[in-house]
Design an enzyme around this catalytic site. Structure first.
Site, PDB file in Angstrom:
ATOM      1  N   ASP A  94       0.801  -1.215   0.000  1.00  0.00           N
ATOM      2  CA  ASP A  94       0.000   0.000   0.000  1.00  0.00           C
ATOM      3  C   ASP A  94       0.841   1.277   0.000  1.00  0.00           C
ATOM      4  OD1 ASP A  94       1.039  -0.129   2.576  1.00  0.00           O
ATOM      5  OD2 ASP A  94      -0.839  -0.822   3.466  1.00  0.00           O
ATOM      6  N   GLU A 116      -0.920  -8.772  -1.380  1.00  0.00           N
ATOM      7  CA  GLU A 116      -1.409  -8.249  -0.112  1.00  0.00           C
ATOM      8  C   GLU A 116      -2.611  -7.326  -0.341  1.00  0.00           C
ATOM      9  OE1 GLU A 116       1.304  -7.365   3.535  1.00  0.00           O
ATOM     10  OE2 GLU A 116       0.580  -5.407   2.850  1.00  0.00           O
ATOM     11  N   GLU A 130      -1.524   5.081   3.382  1.00  0.00           N
ATOM     12  CA  GLU A 130      -1.635   3.705   2.907  1.00  0.00           C
ATOM     13  C   GLU A 130      -3.069   3.256   2.642  1.00  0.00           C
ATOM     14  OE1 GLU A 130       2.271   4.128   5.006  1.00  0.00           O
ATOM     15  OE2 GLU A 130       0.198   4.678   5.495  1.00  0.00           O
ATOM     16  N   HIS A 211       6.890   4.015  13.293  1.00  0.00           N
ATOM     17  CA  HIS A 211       7.166   4.782  12.084  1.00  0.00           C
ATOM     18  C   HIS A 211       5.928   5.416  11.439  1.00  0.00           C
ATOM     19  CE1 HIS A 211       5.645   1.128  10.208  1.00  0.00           C
ATOM     20  NE2 HIS A 211       5.494   1.807   9.095  1.00  0.00           N
ATOM     21  N   ARG A 213       2.977   7.649  10.082  1.00  0.00           N
ATOM     22  CA  ARG A 213       2.796   9.100   9.997  1.00  0.00           C
ATOM     23  C   ARG A 213       1.744   9.605  10.973  1.00  0.00           C
ATOM     24  NH1 ARG A 213       4.529  11.660   5.073  1.00  0.00           N
ATOM     25  NH2 ARG A 213       5.610  10.178   3.720  1.00  0.00           N
ATOM     26  N   HIS A 243      13.528   4.458  13.474  1.00  0.00           N
ATOM     27  CA  HIS A 243      13.328   4.679  12.038  1.00  0.00           C
ATOM     28  C   HIS A 243      14.151   5.877  11.581  1.00  0.00           C
ATOM     29  CE1 HIS A 243      11.159   5.445   8.260  1.00  0.00           C
ATOM     30  NE2 HIS A 243      10.772   4.179   8.343  1.00  0.00           N
TER      31      HIS A 243
END
Length: 370
Positions: A94, A116, A130, A211, A213, A243
């Site tokens: 994604d 996926e 995503e 990680h 957002r 990260h």
């Protein structure tokens, strides 16, 4: 059948690697294009799985925003499509790379296979971007490789033709099983050697990753509060590969208590992360990949998100969804540490390690019919 596999991030590379290995085994004509949406973390995976890209667009630049990245992917990927003229483009997951590459292939009249497929929260802000990417991708893909029956049902409810949806398991488990076999045979690298010196076998090891957002700022600050508290317990050691995103690093480095038993690490390569996962008591993470991998080690993941598209782990007791509240993270962590929540067991609900073979079987059958 002429295939072009394209990916840009570390998780995509991990999950594409078993498919590449299977295509090689079956002697299928394919090429690999990487956008390098992530650079250093991607290269670690390419090296471990011995993947040599035929095309490297090398698009990563510091502080790149999603619009500029998308524009660059469309611009640089189009010549690759025109040159190779594949019958099929395969994308995974994604990411911005997955959606933009699929859209470019769609514009060129090339079929798209989505590995996926069907994961959903139905909340466009979580995970961001995503969730939007994967919903849009499902509108244009020709082959939908769903990792679970639940993902399949999401696609069918959205009107995707049943004949185009295949439940395969997740290729992440294929990659994990390969890594486990390598580690079992005695494989070591410099990162694993370093971890062996750092890990205290007499303490409960908590592995942490972060990680997303949507967790920037408040979510990461709450995570730091919880880790500072847990890291001051005498029976706990926390290892936290941070990260490389500067926005993540700034918050973590400024808010982790240096007096607590917390070891901040550089991002780990795939086998080192698997080694550390196996050694851990449990995991605190906002990563989808970690939620998929942890059941293979019978580990609980405390999921620091408000929603998750990987509900199978919740149903089987491998995951606990807590949001980003420090108090909730601490509460669930202490219940595990105190033995109130037992270690989970049972087969990994995300697959048994044969997803790449199933995907390849479908593609061969489909293109033989043509």
């Amino acid at each position: 059948m002429k295939v072009l596999l394209t990916f840009g991030t570390r998780p995509e590379a991990i999950k594409m690697a078993p498919v590449i290995r299977e295509l090689i085994r079956r002697k299928i004509n394919f090429k690999v294009c990487v956008t390098a949406q992530h650079r250093e973390m991607l290269d670690q995976v390419l090296d471990f799985f011995s993947i040599q890209p035929d095309f490297d667009l090398n698009l990563m630049v510091p502080d790149q925003n999603l619009n500029s990245l998308s524009a660059q992917i469309f611009k640089e990927f189009a010549p690759v499509l025109n040159m190779e003229k594949p019958d099929l483009v395969i994308v995974q997951g994604d990411t911005t790379t997955a959606f933009c590459v699929a859209m470019a292939a769609f514009n060129a009249g090339v079929k798209v296979a989505h590995i996926e497929a069907g994961l959903r929260t139905y909340n466009l802000t979580s995970p961001y971007p995503e969730e939007g990417n994967r919903q849009l991708l499902s509108r244009i893909a020709n082959f939908h490789f769903a990792p679970t029956a639940h993902a399949q049902q999401n696609l069918l409810k959205e009107g995707v033709t049943k004949e185009d949806v295949y439940v395969t398991g997740n290729t992440s488990i294929d990659a994990l099983e390969y890594a486990k076999s390598i580690l079992k045979s005695g494989y070591r690298n410099s990162e694993i050697n370093d971890l062996e010196k750092r890990v205290d076998p007499g303490l409960n090891l908590i592995l942490v990753t972060a990680h997303r957002r949507e967790n920037f700022q408040h979510g990461l600050l709450e995570l730091c509060k919880s880790l500072n508290y847990l890291g001051n317990r005498k029976d706990v050691q926390i290892l936290f590969p941070v990260h490389p995103n500067p926005k993540v690093q700034k918050i973590i480095f400024e808010n982790i208590d240096s007096r607590a038993n917390i070891v901040l690490l550089k991002p780990l390569n795939f086998p080192a992360l698997m080694w550390l996962m196996e050694k851990s008591k449990f995991i605190i993470s906002d990563s989808g990949g970690v939620q998929e991998e942890a059941p293979s080690f019978n580990k609980i993941v405390i999921v620091t998100r408000e929603v998750t598209e990987r509900i199978e782990g919740l149903e089987k007791g491998f995951s606990i969804l807590v949001g980003t509240s420090a108090s909730r993270i601490i509460e669930e962590s202490e219940q595990i540490l105190n033995g109130s929540i037992p270690d989970p067991s049972g087969p990994n609900p995300y697959g048994g390690g044969n997803a790449a073979a199933r995907i390849t079987d479908v593609l061969l059958r489909s293109f033989q019919k043509v």
